[in-house]
Design a protein around this motif. Structure first.
Motif, PDB file in Angstrom:
ATOM      1  N   ARG A 121      -6.552  12.520 -44.527  1.00 38.75           N
ATOM      2  CA  ARG A 121      -6.704  11.305 -45.335  1.00 38.75           C
ATOM      3  C   ARG A 121      -5.351  10.729 -45.726  1.00 38.75           C
ATOM      4  N   MET A 187     -30.001  25.876 -57.341  1.00 38.47           N
ATOM      5  CA  MET A 187     -30.920  24.732 -57.294  1.00 38.47           C
ATOM      6  C   MET A 187     -31.853  24.739 -58.490  1.00 38.47           C
ATOM      7  N   GLN A 190     -29.862  23.755 -61.601  1.00 31.34           N
ATOM      8  CA  GLN A 190     -29.544  22.328 -61.615  1.00 31.34           C
ATOM      9  C   GLN A 190     -30.788  21.476 -61.863  1.00 31.34           C
ATOM     10  N   VAL A 202     -26.109  17.328 -64.805  1.00 30.09           N
ATOM     11  CA  VAL A 202     -26.493  17.745 -63.456  1.00 30.09           C
ATOM     12  C   VAL A 202     -25.250  18.024 -62.625  1.00 30.09           C
ATOM     13  N   ILE A 203     -24.288  17.146 -62.735  1.00 32.43           N
ATOM     14  CA  ILE A 203     -23.103  17.232 -61.882  1.00 32.43           C
ATOM     15  C   ILE A 203     -21.978  16.459 -62.532  1.00 32.43           C
ATOM     16  N   SER A 293     -19.411  22.427 -54.654  1.00 29.74           N
ATOM     17  CA  SER A 293     -20.154  21.377 -53.951  1.00 29.74           C
ATOM     18  C   SER A 293     -21.372  20.945 -54.754  1.00 29.74           C
ATOM     19  N   PHE A 294     -22.091  21.913 -55.286  1.00 29.82           N
ATOM     20  CA  PHE A 294     -23.323  21.607 -56.009  1.00 29.82           C
ATOM     21  C   PHE A 294     -23.062  20.870 -57.311  1.00 29.82           C
ATOM     22  N   GLY A 296     -20.180  19.254 -58.232  1.00 32.47           N
ATOM     23  CA  GLY A 296     -19.204  18.166 -58.187  1.00 32.47           C
ATOM     24  C   GLY A 296     -17.886  18.497 -58.851  1.00 32.47           C
ATOM     25  N   PRO A 298     -14.086  19.055 -58.537  1.00 33.86           N
ATOM     26  CA  PRO A 298     -13.136  18.651 -57.488  1.00 33.86           C
ATOM     27  C   PRO A 298     -12.087  19.710 -57.179  1.00 33.86           C
TER      28      PRO A 298
ATOM     29  N   GLU B  45     -18.694  11.999 -49.493  1.00 33.70           N
ATOM     30  CA  GLU B  45     -17.306  12.484 -49.513  1.00 33.70           C
ATOM     31  C   GLU B  45     -16.376  11.310 -49.780  1.00 33.70           C
ATOM     32  N   ASP B  46     -15.142  11.632 -50.098  1.00 34.60           N
ATOM     33  CA  ASP B  46     -14.179  10.562 -50.341  1.00 34.60           C
ATOM     34  C   ASP B  46     -13.985   9.756 -49.060  1.00 34.60           C
ATOM     35  N   ASN B 265     -12.375  13.849 -54.696  1.00 39.97           N
ATOM     36  CA  ASN B 265     -13.504  14.774 -54.816  1.00 39.97           C
ATOM     37  C   ASN B 265     -14.359  14.487 -56.041  1.00 39.97           C
ATOM     38  N   ARG B 309     -19.476   7.935 -57.372  1.00 41.80           N
ATOM     39  CA  ARG B 309     -19.227   9.357 -57.652  1.00 41.80           C
ATOM     40  C   ARG B 309     -19.349  10.128 -56.344  1.00 41.80           C
ATOM     41  N   ILE B 310     -18.468  11.092 -56.149  1.00 47.66           N
ATOM     42  CA  ILE B 310     -18.508  11.891 -54.920  1.00 47.66           C
ATOM     43  C   ILE B 310     -19.487  13.042 -55.144  1.00 47.66           C
ATOM     44  N   ILE B 311     -20.604  12.988 -54.465  1.00 48.24           N
ATOM     45  CA  ILE B 311     -21.626  14.025 -54.607  1.00 48.24           C
ATOM     46  C   ILE B 311     -21.954  14.541 -53.205  1.00 48.24           C
ATOM     47  N   LYS B 312     -21.544  15.762 -52.948  1.00 50.44           N
ATOM     48  CA  LYS B 312     -21.646  16.276 -51.579  1.00 50.44           C
ATOM     49  C   LYS B 312     -23.049  16.745 -51.223  1.00 50.44           C
ATOM     50  N   GLU B 313     -23.722  17.326 -52.191  1.00 51.06           N
ATOM     51  CA  GLU B 313     -25.039  17.908 -51.904  1.00 51.06           C
ATOM     52  C   GLU B 313     -26.129  16.885 -52.182  1.00 51.06           C
ATOM     53  N   GLN B 315     -29.257  17.490 -53.277  1.00 53.47           N
ATOM     54  CA  GLN B 315     -30.086  17.705 -54.478  1.00 53.47           C
ATOM     55  C   GLN B 315     -29.500  17.056 -55.729  1.00 53.47           C
ATOM     56  N   PRO B 316     -28.228  17.333 -56.057  1.00 55.60           N
ATOM     57  CA  PRO B 316     -27.709  16.679 -57.270  1.00 55.60           C
ATOM     58  C   PRO B 316     -27.715  15.154 -57.165  1.00 55.60           C
TER      59      PRO B 316
END
Lengths: 348, 675
Positions: A121, A187, A190, A202-203, A293-294, A296, A298, B45-46, B265, B309-313, B315-316
């Motif tokens: 990036r 899961m 969350q 949540v995140i 990941s779940f 958020g 960073p 993702e970003d 992220n 917002r960067i949310i990878k999964e 479910q969230p």
């Protein structure tokens, strides 16, 4: 001890060199310069542009024929091999590949000069690692400390009340928790603790103390999931020690059970605990992949996996080198701590 | 206080704190809105970059288009997609004799105020000045045609430019400029900069500040689509020179939004650009545009802020959407049953919240490219190879594939172009791209293969010459669980015609290497259309494009190549050329149906969920500039999201009775004994 430490430190560059060599070979066996170029200039770029990128990045060198050809426009005749999008360049005739040894030399030189370059990036790799590390540590350090403290504490209690209802409840609960897939627990946490019941966000992630609000649930889940393994490990370690002669002697002297366990047994279980703790250090700064990941966060957890998936050679190189150095230092630290914790251990 | 009570008090405090609803984000997000119109969205993702000349992926293009502008953009209301002027004052004029487009620019377009325009920053760089000086901004200057000249040159001078392929060999003099730039890039960076700033490209010039001309080597009607992509954006030379490589994170454009914050992220926050020109929401009296009536004539952008917002999964992301903390969301495979019924209608949970569903066809196709040079299945195998290719096309149950792996979000592909593209007609559907395994077996038998039944719906096709089963290996460009399931699907499909379909799963980089080198029998591939012109997809089977890594099958039909060469320069705006183009598309499909270099799989369908307070634009997969037209009723969102965020006491109490209380009692007991 100093001689031992110095000797170990001297071995490190050799081990590091081996790790770097393996990383280089694995990376460039799996990923060709063409694939790297395509990932950077896009799958729709012409072959000429791919070659230009490889030349600009030192993977190939143009021959005189190639130089002459690239400046000329494509032939647009029926029988020409040239395409709508450009000329076709042949390896050997138009360009030659840079040798693997030369590439490895550059790879190594950049590492020695701490020049990790830019990630995919276009961000400086050093800055990426530095910024992500703090978020990872904010999650993993408290989670690790709480989990370890509780693990040792409940391990001691289980040993103290062995073969009683308390011991049975602790062991059964540990087995139950270990039986559930950690992703399922993330899961569940969350979905219900955060989304349905609104006890946690949540995140997300925040600055300063605000981060605690977002970190609470992932830390809670980390501790909860670690509990099973922690309890079983610590219980076994404690029970091994409680069967030793010095424990029998302490009890025979009339010391109460708490003193025996917390003062004598705990100190002697430090060797396996130190091994466990120190080995965990490199994974702390690299974060917890799934949790990050779940929820958020960073951190760096996702970074290495993302870098491998996207052939981001500079990130892979930096994380491997950083990981190796941390791991070697952690090993050295564990050796030193053995000697500190147990006077019988001599480093030589 | 007795020490034994401490653990109990601690546990009680923890539970009480959680149950007080400290976790709820709805209220805090509503407070953050500050009475502004804020769009709340997420990204997986970003963005890879916010440099428009390097933005090859959709995420990056989406963000570039918030800040940068091209000469043309897609009309917000018109469908099918139609180009309209953006920073151009009108659509360009075209001189067919000199193959030249001439654009007249608007004179009210300004770059955003930024530090790079401050007199003090002249000759300095961002890395020298640091972040602290950034609040002291300079006034953004007016956009001129020279900025487009410079930007087009930059697109051609960067070694990692993702959009140069759109100009390469098309604009007069661009190849020589590019080649010289590539030489200088490694040899002498200073000379490279000089070449970029002062080097000439014969086919790109600006006669005055507001006129921009481009001359081509040959007719290139796709050019207008090409410059509507982010690659056609104007960048300020001052900004690129000031920020250096950081320009990828510090965009300075003429667009409707300014990047306020990008925390990697985590989030990107864009805010309304105070210097954005007076552009108004288009007006229309057509009934299908009724829902936009309230915004017609309003100054753009409608929103004050866009928060990604960067949310990878998945479910969230879905949970945040359900809570009202995101305005819009896609539907991942794992959330499908929660969001939609088997009939693809919203579940009561979503209906009760007023959530709406929008679906549309994506210009993304999946296909398996069969290596036409392969001795067993390609052209060298003659009629027997053709029979194998036919059987492969006939054995895939595309409806089942779409049902299993896309939750029904797609349609079987029988054309190389999507239904929304000019040239598409049901009549040109390729006859072998259908599910009919019995016919597949017949084709194999007719070609001399022996097809043996080895069980219910299971067959084994044997080559009598070798006595071995006919087999093929497909290279799959992922290595996850879904690709493993897909490999099983391919294998069971092959069993229906007796062909053993093996799969090799690998990373995308490895797949790229193998498919570019064409080492393999078949390549599981996909293609997203760049612009709504059939040429964009038909080029994937143009023989000479094999070496370019576009034509993975290596299909090289003289007839097809000739037709493609004729089709590419045809201009749809001209009625005669348009008619010929339609005819050629049909003929090219017929040619492909004869040779079958691909097993067509499916076209994707996008399912999007959005809340009642959000005005989702009508879909246009080629447009990235629509955010400036979007509105969210922020007060209503705050009200609803807060009302949905309830904190029940009972679950918390039960959980604490189960975990915290016993743990606290145990600790108390140990402390008591120790004391």
């Amino acid at each position: 001890m100093l001689a031992y430490v110095l000797r170990k430190l001297l071995y490190m560059p050799l081990i590091l060199m081996g790790v770097i060599l393996i990383t280089f070979l694995l990376f460039f066996v799996v990923t060709s310069p063409e694939a790297l170029a395509r990932l950077r200039v896009g799958s729709k770029a012409s072959q000429q542009q791919v070659c230009e990128w490889m030349a600009a990045n030192g993977y190939i060198e143009w021959t005189d024929a190639g130089r002459a050809k690239r400046a000329a426009p494509p032939e647009r005749t029926e029988d020409s091999a040239d395409t709508e999008q450009g000329r076709v360049f042949e390896e050997g005739q138009d360009f030659v590949r840079t040798g693997r040894l030369v590439l490895f030399g550059r790879f190594l030189r950049d590492i020695l000069l701490f020049d990790y370059g830019m990630d995919r990036r276009d961000r400086p790799v050093a800055r990426v690692l530095y910024e992500g590390m703090w978020a990872s540590l904010a999650l993993t350090v408290p989670a690790f400390l709480i989990a370890e403290l509780l693990g040792v504490f409940f391990g001691l209690i289980a040993a103290m009340y062995r073969q009683t209802r308390i011991d049975h409840v602790l062991v059964i609960s540990a087995i139950l928790i270990m039986s559930v897939n950690s992703i399922a627990l993330y899961m569940f946490g969350q979905k219900f603790l955060a989304a349905e019941w609104n006890y946690f966000p949540v995140i997300g992630y925040g600055d300063g103390l605000n981060a605690a609000r977002y970190l609470a649930l992932p830390i809670l889940l980390y501790v909860f999931i670690s509990y099973g393994e922690q309890l079983r490990f610590n219980r076994i370690v404690m029970l091994d020690e409680t069967n030793q002669d010095y424990v029998r002697t302490a009890r025979a002297k009339g010391l109460n059970e708490n003193t025996v366990l917390f003062k004598h047994v705990l100190r002697n279980t430090l060797i396996p605990l130190i091994t466990r703790w120190v080995v965990a250090i490199p994974s702390l700064y690299l974060g917890a992949l799934v949790l990050e990941s779940f929820f958020g966060i960073p951190g760096l957890g996702y970074l290495t996996v993302d870098a491998i998936a996207n052939s981001d050679v500079n990130i892979v190189r930096a994380t491997v080198v950083l990981g190796s150095i941390t791991f070697m230092l952690a090993n050295l630290l564990s050796d030193v701590l053995y000697a500190v914790a147990d006077p019988r251990v001599k480093l030589s | 206080m007795p020490a034994t009570r401490v653990p109990m008090l601690f546990a009680t405090a923890l539970v009480a704190m959680a149950m007080s609803g400290c976790g709820g984000t709805a209220a805090s997000l509503a407070a953050e809105d500050e009475g502004l119109i804020v769009l709340r969205r997420s990204e997986g993702e970003d963005p890879k970059t916010i440099d428009p000349h390097k933005a090859g992926d959709t995420g990056s293009s989406r963000h570039c288009s918030l800040c940068y502008e091209s000469l043309l953009e897609y009309d917000f209301l018109e469908r099918p997609a139609k180009l309209v002027p953006c920073t151009a004052a009108a659509m360009p004029t075209y001189d067919a004799a000199t193959l030249t487009y001439t654009f007249r620019l608007r004179d009210d377009v300004y770059f955003q105020d930024d530090r790079c325009f401050h007199p003090e920053a002249a000759g300095r760089t961002y890395s020298q000045e640091g972040e602290r000086r950034q609040s002291d901004r300079g006034k953004g200057r007016r956009l001129t045609a020279h900025d487009y000249v410079w930007s087009f040159k930059r697109l051609s001078a960067l070694p990692d430019s993702e959009g140069f392929w759109l100009f390469e060999h098309k604009i007069v003099g661009i190849d020589a400029f590019h080649t010289r730039a590539m030489d200088l890039y490694t040899e002498d960076p200073e000379a490279w900069r000089e070449h970029l700033n002062h080097g000439k490209v014969e086919g790109i010039w600006a006669p005055d500040d507001f006129t921009f001309c481009v001359r081509f080597v040959e007719p290139y009607p796709q050019f207008l689509y090409a410059i509507a992509m982010s690659y056609g954006a104007a960048m300020a030379r001052e900004a690129v020179e000031y920020y250096g490589p950081d320009i990828a994170r510090k965009p300075v454009g003429t667009g409707p939004f300014v990047l306020k914050r990008w925390r990697f992220n985590m989030e990107l926050v864009w805010e309304r650009s105070p210097t954005f020109r007076d552009q108004r929401f288009p007006t229309s009296t057509r009934p299908e545009h009724e829902r936009f009536r309230a915004f017609m004539g309003r100054r753009l952008p409608i929103a004050d802020r866009v928060h990604f917002r960067i949310i990878k999964e998945s479910q969230p992301e879905f949970l945040e959407f359900l809570q009202g903390n995101l305005d819009v969301a896609g539907i991942d495979k794992d959330q499908f049953s929660t969001a939609l019924t088997p009939q693809h209608e919203l579940t009561p949970l979503l209906k009760d919240k007023g959530i709406q569903l929008r679906t549309w066809e994506d210009p993304y196709m999946s296909y398996i490219a069969l290596n036409m040079d392969d001795n067993d299945i390609g052209a060298p195998a003659g009629a027997r190879g053709l029979a194998v290719r036919r059987a492969l096309c006939l054995c895939i149950d595309r409806d089942d594939l779409i049902r299993r792996y896309l939750n029904g979000r797609g349609s079987p592909a029988r054309h190389v172009i999507p239904a929304s593209t000019f040239g598409y007609s049901e009549d040109s559907a390729m006859s072998w791209q259908r599910y009919d395994p019995a016919e597949g077996r017949r084709q194999l038998e007719a070609a001399g293969f022996r097809v043996e039944s080895i069980g219910r719906d299971l067959y084994r096709t044997v080559d009598p010459a070798t006595g071995k089963q006919v087999s093929i290996t497909v290279l799959i460009r992922r290595n996850d669980q879904q690709s493993a399931d897909y490999a099983v699907f391919l294998k069971s499909s092959g069993d229906k015609v007796g062909i053993r379909i093996d799969s090799e799963r690998m990373t995308f980089a490895e797949w790229l290497k193998r498919s570019n080198d064409r080492v393999g029998q078949a390549f599981d591939s996909g293609w997203i259309m760049d612009y709504p012109d059939a040429q964009n997809n038909l080029q994937l089977l143009y023989g000479p494009n094999t070496a370019q890594g576009l034509n993975y099958s290596g299909y090289n039909s003289e007839t097809y190549n000739r037709m493609y060469r004729e089709l590419a320069p045809l201009d749809e705006a001209d009625e005669t050329q348009r008619a010929r183009k339609g005819e050629l598309v049909r003929l090219m499909h017929a040619e492909l149906d004869k040779d079958l270099p691909w097993v067509m799989l499916n076209w994707n369908k996008t399912y999007s969920l959005f809340h009642s307070w959000y005005t989702l634009p009508d879909p246009n997969p080629f447009a990235y500039t629509y955010t400036k037209f979007v509105h969210a009723d922020t007060p209503r969102r705050g009200e609803l999201a807060t009302s949905w965020a309830r904190t029940p006491v009972l679950p918390g109490l039960l959980l604490s009775l189960l975990f915290f209380v016993p743990a606290a009692l145990l600790v108390s007991r140990v402390i008591r004994q120790a004391l």
